[in-house]
Write a protein that holds these residues in place. Structure first.
Motif, mmCIF file in Angstrom:
data_model
loop_
_atom_site.group_PDB
_atom_site.id
_atom_site.type_symbol
_atom_site.label_atom_id
_atom_site.label_comp_id
_atom_site.label_asym_id
_atom_site.label_seq_id
_atom_site.Cartn_x
_atom_site.Cartn_y
_atom_site.Cartn_z
ATOM 1 N N SER A 21 40.015 57.247 22.570
ATOM 2 C CA SER A 21 39.596 55.874 22.262
ATOM 3 C C SER A 21 39.927 54.917 23.403
ATOM 4 O O SER A 21 39.129 54.014 23.706
ATOM 5 C CB SER A 21 40.266 55.404 20.966
ATOM 6 O OG SER A 21 41.672 55.343 21.114
ATOM 7 N N THR A 25 37.085 52.829 25.362
ATOM 8 C CA THR A 25 37.153 51.365 25.329
ATOM 9 C C THR A 25 37.062 50.782 26.723
ATOM 10 O O THR A 25 36.310 49.829 26.975
ATOM 11 C CB THR A 25 38.459 50.907 24.651
ATOM 12 O OG1 THR A 25 38.497 51.399 23.305
ATOM 13 C CG2 THR A 25 38.559 49.390 24.624
ATOM 14 N N SER A 344 37.801 53.847 18.909
ATOM 15 C CA SER A 344 37.268 53.134 20.081
ATOM 16 C C SER A 344 36.394 51.969 19.638
ATOM 17 O O SER A 344 36.469 50.874 20.212
ATOM 18 C CB SER A 344 36.488 54.091 20.970
ATOM 19 O OG SER A 344 35.334 54.579 20.316
ATOM 20 N N TYR A 345 35.561 52.161 18.624
ATOM 21 C CA TYR A 345 34.723 51.068 18.140
ATOM 22 C C TYR A 345 35.568 49.965 17.522
ATOM 23 O O TYR A 345 35.258 48.772 17.660
ATOM 24 C CB TYR A 345 33.713 51.593 17.112
ATOM 25 C CG TYR A 345 32.650 52.479 17.716
ATOM 26 C CD1 TYR A 345 32.280 52.345 19.056
ATOM 27 C CD2 TYR A 345 32.004 53.447 16.963
ATOM 28 C CE1 TYR A 345 31.309 53.140 19.614
ATOM 29 C CE2 TYR A 345 31.021 54.260 17.514
ATOM 30 C CZ TYR A 345 30.687 54.102 18.840
ATOM 31 O OH TYR A 345 29.714 54.899 19.403
ATOM 32 N N TRP A 346 36.636 50.363 16.856
ATOM 33 C CA TRP A 346 37.535 49.374 16.252
ATOM 34 C C TRP A 346 38.242 48.559 17.338
ATOM 35 O O TRP A 346 38.333 47.330 17.246
ATOM 36 C CB TRP A 346 38.551 50.079 15.354
ATOM 37 C CG TRP A 346 39.445 49.145 14.595
ATOM 38 C CD1 TRP A 346 39.070 48.128 13.770
ATOM 39 C CD2 TRP A 346 40.883 49.137 14.601
ATOM 40 N NE1 TRP A 346 40.169 47.491 13.253
ATOM 41 C CE2 TRP A 346 41.294 48.090 13.744
ATOM 42 C CE3 TRP A 346 41.847 49.919 15.229
ATOM 43 C CZ2 TRP A 346 42.634 47.813 13.520
ATOM 44 C CZ3 TRP A 346 43.180 49.641 14.986
ATOM 45 C CH2 TRP A 346 43.560 48.601 14.147
ATOM 46 N N LEU A 348 37.177 48.052 20.394
ATOM 47 C CA LEU A 348 36.189 47.203 21.060
ATOM 48 C C LEU A 348 35.900 45.958 20.245
ATOM 49 O O LEU A 348 35.701 44.872 20.792
ATOM 50 C CB LEU A 348 34.898 47.988 21.303
ATOM 51 C CG LEU A 348 34.950 49.021 22.428
ATOM 52 C CD1 LEU A 348 33.733 49.936 22.382
ATOM 53 C CD2 LEU A 348 35.030 48.340 23.786
ATOM 54 N N TYR A 349 35.875 46.091 18.935
ATOM 55 C CA TYR A 349 35.638 44.927 18.077
ATOM 56 C C TYR A 349 36.817 43.971 18.126
ATOM 57 O O TYR A 349 36.640 42.751 18.248
ATOM 58 C CB TYR A 349 35.388 45.376 16.629
ATOM 59 C CG TYR A 349 35.193 44.213 15.678
ATOM 60 C CD1 TYR A 349 33.982 43.527 15.644
ATOM 61 C CD2 TYR A 349 36.229 43.805 14.838
ATOM 62 C CE1 TYR A 349 33.812 42.451 14.783
ATOM 63 C CE2 TYR A 349 36.064 42.736 13.977
ATOM 64 C CZ TYR A 349 34.853 42.060 13.956
ATOM 65 O OH TYR A 349 34.693 40.993 13.100
ATOM 66 N N LYS A 352 36.952 42.251 21.692
ATOM 67 C CA LYS A 352 35.671 41.838 22.258
ATOM 68 C C LYS A 352 35.772 40.536 23.044
ATOM 69 O O LYS A 352 35.051 40.345 24.027
ATOM 70 C CB LYS A 352 34.630 41.690 21.143
ATOM 71 C CG LYS A 352 34.918 40.576 20.138
ATOM 72 C CD LYS A 352 33.813 40.475 19.107
ATOM 73 C CE LYS A 352 34.091 39.337 18.137
ATOM 74 N NZ LYS A 352 33.017 39.195 17.138
ATOM 75 N N VAL A 370 29.573 42.169 20.903
ATOM 76 C CA VAL A 370 29.546 43.572 21.309
ATOM 77 C C VAL A 370 28.130 44.094 21.101
ATOM 78 O O VAL A 370 27.714 44.321 19.968
ATOM 79 C CB VAL A 370 30.543 44.410 20.488
ATOM 80 C CG1 VAL A 370 30.535 45.850 20.966
ATOM 81 C CG2 VAL A 370 31.933 43.813 20.567
ATOM 82 N N VAL A 372 25.263 46.531 20.480
ATOM 83 C CA VAL A 372 25.271 47.876 19.911
ATOM 84 C C VAL A 372 24.840 48.906 20.952
ATOM 85 O O VAL A 372 25.408 50.002 21.033
ATOM 86 C CB VAL A 372 24.343 47.936 18.678
ATOM 87 C CG1 VAL A 372 24.248 49.361 18.152
ATOM 88 C CG2 VAL A 372 24.860 47.003 17.590
ATOM 89 N N LEU A 375 27.625 50.184 22.983
ATOM 90 C CA LEU A 375 28.601 51.047 22.312
ATOM 91 C C LEU A 375 28.132 52.492 22.250
ATOM 92 O O LEU A 375 28.944 53.415 22.220
ATOM 93 C CB LEU A 375 28.861 50.534 20.896
ATOM 94 C CG LEU A 375 29.475 49.131 20.770
ATOM 95 C CD1 LEU A 375 29.645 48.774 19.307
ATOM 96 C CD2 LEU A 375 30.803 49.045 21.493
#
Length: 415
Positions: A21, A25, A344-346, A348-349, A352, A370, A372, A375
């Motif tokens: 992650s 990121t 990683s998505y968490w 990035l959020y 951000k 962010v 999409v 991502l």
């Protein structure tokens, strides 16, 4: 294995996931600066110029710097023959949008030419974009975003043909396009207007070198960048020969997208330092967790020496022992990879505001988003996943290979 050592298994899975992650990121946040993101789908073959310096011809001292005038762009960039296209835009400017019966909405307006629509791939929801003929004629048309259409008119239907004012100048809506992310710094706005219809005054001083515009130079291929820069040098020399008291200086522009993002003002960024600061966290995120996890996996394998010796005593082959270890590590790695992807998505959020901001919006009220499309980078996930899985597998298979090659009695002793 998981039931016998649940805590160590959790550390192994979570540690690998964390490493994956972190890598994703960092890389994705950097790729969002220069990878193709709609509507800027030609970023990887586009060069950018937005600053010009004015120097005295005699002393060569810099007298001023700022955005480019139409005259400077036409002489130095629009006259180029190698590029596929050259587009002129303004920086995004804050304007008050109003319609009858609506108190108004503060939004960002971009003043562009007609070429802008050819090199940027907008999703047109209603109507048609303004054409070259309309641009040349200076007709007051405007393309608005879905967000602004809903804020002003409550819908995107039957909006084309209606009028809207920006700072009390009336324009006719010719099209509604899907919203764009602020990460696309050369195309982001809520409304797009032909600059021939905007009545933007020129800056008369310094032989009309500076102005209110910047430009995008789209090459047929990124391999043409060096030739384009050479042609710009020649065009700049010719332009300087026409000036009386001044000459222009472009601060080592044109820039690739990544360099343009790193440039704050006209000063040339220290790219060596920037590249190092970008690579170092990735190396740390790769090596530190990987080394720790490899040590953990190695210690667990040493504890299983006796088990492997028993399996060998009952007829397991070297290939069978290694196959078991590989299978176990694949299962753990897949679980770790899926968890790492979600983390990683968490991250990035959560990050951000720092990961997806841009110096382009310095001092402006622009909220980081962010995108999409930024991502969804399977190649980044695959590289991080394979690297961590390889180290884990290596740290497990090496002792397993060693055990399979020693006498059964010694392996049963756990030596």
């Amino acid at each position: 294995m998981m039931k016998e050592s649940p805590w160590l298994t959790f550390i192994s899975i979570f540690g690998t996931a964390l490493a994956i992650s972190f890598i994703m990121t960092i890389i994705i946040s950097h790729q969002a600066m220069y990878k193709n993101i709609a509507p800027e789908t030609a970023r990887e073959r586009t060069l950018y110029v937005k600053w010009v310096g004015v120097q005295d011809k005699l002393t060569e001292s810099t007298q001023a710097n700022g955005y480019l005038s139409l005259k400077t762009i036409r002489e130095c960039f629009q006259s180029l023959e190698i590029p596929e296209a050259v587009s002129i835009t303004s920086p995004a400017q804050s304007r008050l949008a109003t319609v009858p019966g609506n108190p108004g909405e503060r939004c960002f307006v971009l003043f562009t030419d007609d070429v802008f629509w050819k090199i940027c791939s907008f999703n047109v929801l209603r109507g048609n974009l303004y054409t070259k003929a309309e641009f040349d004629a200076g007709i007051r048309k405007v393309v608005i975003s879905e967000w602004l259409a809903r804020r002003m008119f409550g819908t995107i239907d039957q909006v084309v043909g209606k009028t809207i004012q920006f700072s009390f100048i009336t324009y006719t809506v010719c099209a509604v396009v899907a919203d764009v992310t602020p990460r696309t710094t050369f195309s982001y706005a809520h409304a797009w207007v032909p600059f021939t219809a905007a009545g933007i005054p020129e800056i008369k001083g310094s032989e009309n070198i500076m102005g209110h515009y910047k430009c995008m130079i789209v090459a047929r291929s990124s391999s043409d960048f060096d030739e384009i820069r050479d042609e710009i040098t020649r065009q700049t020399e010719q332009y300087n020969n026409t000036l009386v008291d001044h000459k222009v200086y472009f601060y080592d522009q044109p820039d690739t997208k990544y360099v343009e993002e790193m440039r704050f003002g006209p000063g040339m960024p220290n790219m060596q330092s920037i590249y190092l600061s970008a690579i170092l966290p990735i190396l740390i995120a790769l090596l530190v967790p990987a080394i720790n996890l490899s040590g953990l996996t190695l210690s667990r394998m040493q504890e299983r020496v006796s088990e492997l010796g028993v399996r060998k005593a009952f007829g397991s082959t070297r290939a069978g022992l290694l196959g078991q270890i590989v299978y176990e590590n694949i299962v753990v790695s897949v679980i770790s990879g899926m968890l790492g992807l979600l983390l990683s998505y968490w991250f990035l959020y959560l990050l951000k505001d720092s990961m997806f901001t841009s110096s382009t919006y310095f001092g402006m009220d622009v909220t980081a988003e962010v995108p999409v499309s930024a991502l969804i980078r399977p190649e980044v996930f695959l590289i991080a996943f394979l690297f961590c899985s390889f180290l884990n597998l290596l740290s497990a298979c090496v002792p397993a290979w060693r055990v399979s090659s020693i006498p059964i009695v010694e392996s049963l002793k756990g030596e």
